[in-house]
Design a protein around this motif. Structure first.
Motif, mmCIF file in Angstrom:
data_model
loop_
_atom_site.group_PDB
_atom_site.id
_atom_site.type_symbol
_atom_site.label_atom_id
_atom_site.label_comp_id
_atom_site.label_asym_id
_atom_site.label_seq_id
_atom_site.Cartn_x
_atom_site.Cartn_y
_atom_site.Cartn_z
ATOM 1 N N HIS A 127 -9.276 -16.470 -11.970
ATOM 2 C CA HIS A 127 -9.157 -17.154 -10.686
ATOM 3 C C HIS A 127 -9.352 -18.650 -10.921
ATOM 4 O O HIS A 127 -9.969 -19.053 -11.906
ATOM 5 C CB HIS A 127 -10.224 -16.645 -9.711
ATOM 6 N N ALA A 128 -8.849 -19.482 -10.035
ATOM 7 C CA ALA A 128 -9.214 -20.896 -10.035
ATOM 8 C C ALA A 128 -10.630 -21.007 -9.474
ATOM 9 O O ALA A 128 -10.981 -20.298 -8.527
ATOM 10 C CB ALA A 128 -8.232 -21.693 -9.187
ATOM 11 N N PRO A 129 -11.470 -21.858 -10.050
ATOM 12 C CA PRO A 129 -12.864 -21.930 -9.595
ATOM 13 C C PRO A 129 -12.976 -22.161 -8.088
ATOM 14 O O PRO A 129 -12.377 -23.090 -7.535
ATOM 15 C CB PRO A 129 -13.418 -23.121 -10.387
ATOM 16 N N PRO B 197 -6.243 -16.687 -3.743
ATOM 17 C CA PRO B 197 -5.432 -17.840 -3.326
ATOM 18 C C PRO B 197 -4.855 -18.679 -4.464
ATOM 19 O O PRO B 197 -3.797 -19.278 -4.304
ATOM 20 C CB PRO B 197 -6.394 -18.676 -2.482
ATOM 21 N N ARG B 198 -5.564 -18.727 -5.601
ATOM 22 C CA ARG B 198 -5.051 -19.520 -6.719
ATOM 23 C C ARG B 198 -5.595 -18.963 -8.031
ATOM 24 O O ARG B 198 -6.770 -18.611 -8.111
ATOM 25 C CB ARG B 198 -5.422 -20.996 -6.586
ATOM 26 N N TYR B 199 -4.737 -18.899 -9.038
ATOM 27 C CA TYR B 199 -5.086 -18.348 -10.345
ATOM 28 C C TYR B 199 -4.992 -19.428 -11.417
ATOM 29 O O TYR B 199 -4.449 -20.514 -11.195
ATOM 30 C CB TYR B 199 -4.125 -17.211 -10.724
ATOM 31 N N ARG B 200 -5.490 -19.072 -12.596
ATOM 32 C CA ARG B 200 -5.271 -19.877 -13.791
ATOM 33 C C ARG B 200 -4.749 -18.968 -14.897
ATOM 34 O O ARG B 200 -5.273 -17.866 -15.090
ATOM 35 C CB ARG B 200 -6.567 -20.552 -14.244
ATOM 36 N N VAL B 201 -3.735 -19.436 -15.610
ATOM 37 C CA VAL B 201 -3.158 -18.699 -16.738
ATOM 38 C C VAL B 201 -3.442 -19.492 -18.007
ATOM 39 O O VAL B 201 -3.184 -20.699 -18.064
ATOM 40 C CB VAL B 201 -1.644 -18.487 -16.555
ATOM 41 N N TRP B 202 -3.994 -18.805 -19.015
ATOM 42 C CA TRP B 202 -4.415 -19.439 -20.262
ATOM 43 C C TRP B 202 -3.660 -18.830 -21.441
ATOM 44 O O TRP B 202 -3.480 -17.612 -21.509
ATOM 45 C CB TRP B 202 -5.909 -19.216 -20.490
ATOM 46 N N ARG B 203 -3.232 -19.673 -22.373
ATOM 47 C CA ARG B 203 -2.657 -19.210 -23.636
ATOM 48 C C ARG B 203 -3.382 -19.919 -24.771
ATOM 49 O O ARG B 203 -3.416 -21.153 -24.813
ATOM 50 C CB ARG B 203 -1.154 -19.493 -23.702
ATOM 51 N N SER B 204 -3.984 -19.132 -25.639
ATOM 52 C CA SER B 204 -4.750 -19.663 -26.777
ATOM 53 C C SER B 204 -5.769 -20.704 -26.329
ATOM 54 O O SER B 204 -5.957 -21.737 -26.977
ATOM 55 C CB SER B 204 -3.793 -20.247 -27.825
ATOM 56 N N GLY B 205 -6.416 -20.435 -25.207
ATOM 57 C CA GLY B 205 -7.473 -21.310 -24.703
ATOM 58 C C GLY B 205 -7.003 -22.504 -23.924
ATOM 59 O O GLY B 205 -7.834 -23.273 -23.413
ATOM 60 N N GLU B 206 -5.685 -22.691 -23.790
ATOM 61 C CA GLU B 206 -5.135 -23.823 -23.050
ATOM 62 C C GLU B 206 -4.655 -23.373 -21.675
ATOM 63 O O GLU B 206 -3.970 -22.350 -21.554
ATOM 64 C CB GLU B 206 -3.963 -24.455 -23.824
ATOM 65 N N LEU B 207 -5.023 -24.128 -20.656
ATOM 66 C CA LEU B 207 -4.563 -23.847 -19.301
ATOM 67 C C LEU B 207 -3.090 -24.219 -19.187
ATOM 68 O O LEU B 207 -2.713 -25.377 -19.402
ATOM 69 C CB LEU B 207 -5.396 -24.642 -18.297
ATOM 70 N N SER C 104 0.451 -13.863 0.980
ATOM 71 C CA SER C 104 1.623 -14.486 1.603
ATOM 72 C C SER C 104 1.747 -15.974 1.281
ATOM 73 O O SER C 104 2.784 -16.585 1.544
ATOM 74 C CB SER C 104 1.552 -14.320 3.123
ATOM 75 N N GLY C 105 0.666 -16.564 0.721
ATOM 76 C CA GLY C 105 0.662 -17.992 0.463
ATOM 77 C C GLY C 105 0.125 -18.819 1.613
ATOM 78 O O GLY C 105 0.023 -20.046 1.521
ATOM 79 N N LYS C 106 -0.257 -18.161 2.699
ATOM 80 C CA LYS C 106 -0.811 -18.884 3.844
ATOM 81 C C LYS C 106 -2.149 -19.527 3.513
ATOM 82 O O LYS C 106 -2.473 -20.621 3.990
ATOM 83 C CB LYS C 106 -0.963 -17.918 5.026
ATOM 84 N N LEU C 107 -2.945 -18.845 2.674
ATOM 85 C CA LEU C 107 -4.261 -19.354 2.282
ATOM 86 C C LEU C 107 -4.171 -20.016 0.919
ATOM 87 O O LEU C 107 -3.809 -19.380 -0.067
ATOM 88 C CB LEU C 107 -5.274 -18.205 2.237
ATOM 89 N N HIS D 238 -0.084 -19.353 -7.450
ATOM 90 C CA HIS D 238 -0.671 -18.638 -6.314
ATOM 91 C C HIS D 238 -0.442 -17.133 -6.419
ATOM 92 O O HIS D 238 -0.939 -16.372 -5.576
ATOM 93 C CB HIS D 238 -0.082 -19.158 -5.004
ATOM 94 N N ASP D 239 0.287 -16.706 -7.437
ATOM 95 C CA ASP D 239 0.648 -15.307 -7.629
ATOM 96 C C ASP D 239 0.929 -15.151 -9.126
ATOM 97 O O ASP D 239 1.566 -16.017 -9.724
ATOM 98 C CB ASP D 239 1.908 -15.008 -6.803
ATOM 99 N N VAL D 240 0.439 -14.077 -9.740
ATOM 100 C CA VAL D 240 0.631 -13.927 -11.189
ATOM 101 C C VAL D 240 1.491 -12.718 -11.546
ATOM 102 O O VAL D 240 1.458 -12.250 -12.684
ATOM 103 C CB VAL D 240 -0.729 -13.867 -11.939
ATOM 104 N N ARG D 241 2.286 -12.238 -10.592
ATOM 105 C CA ARG D 241 3.132 -11.084 -10.922
ATOM 106 C C ARG D 241 4.095 -11.401 -12.064
ATOM 107 O O ARG D 241 4.359 -10.547 -12.910
ATOM 108 C CB ARG D 241 3.888 -10.624 -9.670
ATOM 109 N N GLU D 242 4.609 -12.624 -12.123
ATOM 110 C CA GLU D 242 5.542 -12.957 -13.204
ATOM 111 C C GLU D 242 4.834 -13.071 -14.551
ATOM 112 O O GLU D 242 5.468 -13.020 -15.600
ATOM 113 C CB GLU D 242 6.282 -14.258 -12.898
ATOM 114 N N PHE D 243 3.505 -13.218 -14.541
ATOM 115 C CA PHE D 243 2.728 -13.324 -15.773
ATOM 116 C C PHE D 243 2.109 -11.995 -16.186
ATOM 117 O O PHE D 243 1.428 -11.927 -17.217
ATOM 118 C CB PHE D 243 1.603 -14.358 -15.591
ATOM 119 N N TRP D 244 2.323 -10.949 -15.392
ATOM 120 C CA TRP D 244 1.629 -9.689 -15.617
ATOM 121 C C TRP D 244 2.190 -8.941 -16.817
ATOM 122 O O TRP D 244 3.380 -9.016 -17.122
ATOM 123 C CB TRP D 244 1.717 -8.809 -14.382
#
Length: 264
Positions: free
Chosen positions: A246-248, A87-97, A19-22, A102-108
């Motif tokens: 995930h974010a560390p 609670p928080r993700y990281r998205v990487w392309r060719s090794g670059e952040l 929900s984004g609360k956390l 907070h949600d990766v459905r649009e990146f799935w």
């Protein structure tokens, strides 16, 4: 608490993340429940990464692996959606952040395979039960994490440096911590180094690569454990065309019980 009560707590943490609360590190949330690191890769790289985990069980103890494109992981808990329950993700392309959403459905994508790896937050419960201090919990911050010059065992396209977490302890407590955490090989197990951080390539203990610095008091030594953030270090080295992590410190809280991770 009963296992059902603990599972309900874990489920609530996931709902709060969804929900984004956390929006905070998950250390000490839903005590008793296993937390997991995340690495999501295209199916074309999944076999190599599975082999990498098998060759590096200390930093990458594999808890579960999804089917391609499927965000559910029923073996880890009720109604898990790996796209939204951290609670928080990281998205990487060719090794670059490129994003920390907070949600990766649009990146799935339909070809993505999720790997869930054991986390040292699980053995911290046993440390606390044995009267051992966990400084980042005391200070209410994220655990300090460092890239080292210790190499991982390469597999396929994957290779890179080991990442470690650090907890400062007095010498006697460090000995006890080795005994306690050795019983948890599926969540990183015993430390990989004690003492001088320079010996493993850490130039400044007060400047972690991930997480937050913590106080090291007089009479304490830094104690280092293998860390499930290692895949993010590997991603930066290998530069796969696409990856989600995930974010560390921001983990998936599962319904699995820490008590069942221990070996006699």
């Amino acid at each position: 608490m009963t296992s059902n009560t603990l599972a309900d707590l874990a489920y609530q943490v996931r709902l709060d993340a969804r929900s984004g609360k956390l929006d905070a590190p998950t250390a000490n949330l839903a005590p008793g429940c296993v937390q997991a690191n995340l690495a999501v890769l295209p199916r074309a790289l999944a076999a190599d990464f599975l082999h990498f985990c098998q060759r590096n069980p200390k930093p990458c103890p594999l808890l579960a692996m999804s089917e391609p494109g499927n965000p559910a992981l029923p073996e880890l808990g009720r109604d898990i959606d790996i796209r939204s329950d951290i609670p928080r993700y990281r998205v990487w392309r060719s090794g670059e952040l490129v994003a920390e959403p907070h949600d990766v459905r649009e990146f799935w994508r339909d070809d993505l395979v999720s790997f869930l790896l054991g986390c040292s937050f699980s053995f911290e419960e046993a440390m606390l039960e044995n009267g051992l201090p966990v400084r980042h919990i005391e200070q209410g911050c994220n655990v300090p994490m460092y890239r080292t010059r210790i190499p991982t065992n390469p597999a396929g396209v994957f290779s890179g440096p080991l990442v470690v977490t650090m907890r400062p302890l007095k010498a006697a407590d460090a000995i006890r911590a080795i005994q306690v955490t050795s019983r948890f090989p599926s969540v990183h197990g015993a430390p990989v180094h004690l003492g001088n951080p320079a010996e493993i390539g850490i130039a400044d203990i007060d400047k972690p690569d991930y997480g937050d610095p913590v106080e090291i008091r007089a009479g304490e030594i830094p104690v280092f454990w293998a860390c499930g953030v290692t895949p993010q270090s590997v991603v930066a080295s290998v530069k796969p065309e696409y990856c989600i992590t995930h974010a560390p410190g921001y983990m998936l809280v599962t319904d699995l019980l820490n008590s069942r991770m221990a070996v006699l």
